[in-house]
Write a protein that holds these residues in place. Sequence first.
Motif, short mmCIF file in Angstrom:
data_model
loop_
_atom_site.label_atom_id
_atom_site.label_comp_id
_atom_site.label_asym_id
_atom_site.label_seq_id
_atom_site.Cartn_x
_atom_site.Cartn_y
_atom_site.Cartn_z
N ALA A 69 62.37 9.72 0.79
CA ALA A 69 62.97 9.88 -0.53
C ALA A 69 61.86 9.91 -1.57
CB ALA A 69 63.95 8.74 -0.82
N SER A 70 62.20 10.40 -2.75
CA SER A 70 61.20 10.44 -3.82
C SER A 70 61.87 10.56 -5.18
CB SER A 70 60.24 11.63 -3.62
OG SER A 70 60.91 12.84 -3.87
N PHE A 71 61.10 10.31 -6.20
CA PHE A 71 61.51 10.57 -7.57
C PHE A 71 60.26 10.66 -8.43
CE2 PHE A 71 61.08 6.00 -7.56
CZ PHE A 71 60.59 5.68 -8.83
N GLN A 72 60.43 11.24 -9.59
CA GLN A 72 59.34 11.32 -10.56
C GLN A 72 59.76 10.52 -11.78
OE1 GLN A 72 57.74 15.21 -11.02
NE2 GLN A 72 56.70 14.75 -12.92
N LEU A 73 58.82 9.82 -12.36
CA LEU A 73 59.08 9.02 -13.55
C LEU A 73 58.09 9.42 -14.63
CD1 LEU A 73 60.66 6.66 -14.85
CD2 LEU A 73 59.02 5.09 -13.79
N ALA A 74 58.62 9.81 -15.77
CA ALA A 74 57.78 10.22 -16.90
C ALA A 74 58.12 9.34 -18.10
CB ALA A 74 58.03 11.69 -17.24
N LEU A 79 58.91 9.49 -32.10
CA LEU A 79 58.81 8.90 -33.43
C LEU A 79 60.15 8.27 -33.80
CD1 LEU A 79 56.88 8.49 -35.76
CD2 LEU A 79 57.67 10.64 -36.73
N ARG A 80 61.23 8.94 -33.41
CA ARG A 80 62.57 8.41 -33.62
C ARG A 80 62.69 7.10 -32.83
NH1 ARG A 80 66.87 8.47 -30.51
NH2 ARG A 80 65.84 9.80 -28.99
N GLY A 81 63.48 6.21 -33.31
CA GLY A 81 63.63 4.93 -32.63
C GLY A 81 62.41 4.04 -32.83
N ARG A 82 61.77 4.20 -34.00
CA ARG A 82 60.62 3.37 -34.39
C ARG A 82 59.47 3.46 -33.39
NH1 ARG A 82 63.22 -2.31 -35.87
NH2 ARG A 82 61.02 -2.79 -36.10
N GLY A 83 59.27 4.67 -32.87
CA GLY A 83 58.15 4.87 -31.95
C GLY A 83 58.42 4.40 -30.55
N GLY A 84 59.69 4.34 -30.18
CA GLY A 84 60.07 3.82 -28.87
C GLY A 84 59.63 4.71 -27.71
N LEU A 85 59.55 4.10 -26.56
CA LEU A 85 59.18 4.79 -25.34
C LEU A 85 60.44 4.97 -24.49
CD1 LEU A 85 56.62 5.83 -23.86
CD2 LEU A 85 56.51 3.61 -22.73
N THR A 86 60.61 6.18 -23.97
CA THR A 86 61.73 6.50 -23.10
C THR A 86 61.21 6.79 -21.71
OG1 THR A 86 63.01 7.45 -24.93
CG2 THR A 86 63.64 8.13 -22.70
N GLU A 114 60.16 -0.38 -13.47
CA GLU A 114 58.89 0.17 -13.98
C GLU A 114 59.02 0.53 -15.45
OE1 GLU A 114 54.87 1.28 -13.87
OE2 GLU A 114 56.08 -0.04 -12.62
N ALA A 115 60.16 1.10 -15.84
CA ALA A 115 60.39 1.44 -17.25
C ALA A 115 60.41 0.17 -18.11
CB ALA A 115 61.70 2.21 -17.40
N LYS A 116 61.02 -0.88 -17.61
CA LYS A 116 61.02 -2.16 -18.33
C LYS A 116 59.61 -2.70 -18.46
CE LYS A 116 65.67 -3.76 -17.20
NZ LYS A 116 66.45 -4.74 -16.43
N ARG A 117 58.84 -2.60 -17.37
CA ARG A 117 57.46 -3.09 -17.39
C ARG A 117 56.64 -2.35 -18.44
NH1 ARG A 117 52.53 -2.15 -15.87
NH2 ARG A 117 52.90 -0.11 -14.94
#
Length: 155
Positions: A69-74, A79-86, A114-117
């Motif tokens: 199995a696999s997936f890609q995470l980007a 700038l919207r959301g006070r410079g938040g990371l998605t 990983e996104a939380k980290r």
Amino acid sequence: MTEAAVSIRRAREEDLPQLIALFEQDDLGGHGDTSHEDAFNDYIRAFHIIDQSLNEHIYVAELNGDVVASFQLAFLRTLRGRGGLTGIIEAVHTRHDLRRQGIGMKLLDFAVAEAKRRECRLVQITHRADREEIRSFYEKAGFSADYIGFRKHLK
């Protein structure tokens, strides 16, 4: 259970033949993936670009030494959301014969952790509208279908 025996790690170049075979199985995706030798350099080139990026990673799930199995995470800073990371989860694939055994859920749990980290404010994933079973799977994993997406093919 298969899920417990699965380990997740960053993909390596030597995983490419197994990854390509996994993508090639997806007859509904229509991405033109092929294990034909003429296409291999395209995969090598893309892998190196992704692998060198600080904001994109390909992960594989391994079972008994095989990539199953696999997936890609980007990661996208807006700038919207006070410079938040998605966090953007993309190209989730599980080998046909191992589906419905918890591997996909383990991939998503890993991606969300990983996104939380990385301190993402949200994580998102898309799928084809005609794949209803996938929608149910993502909802079971805690994702909500609260946006409608559009895309335009350029090639």
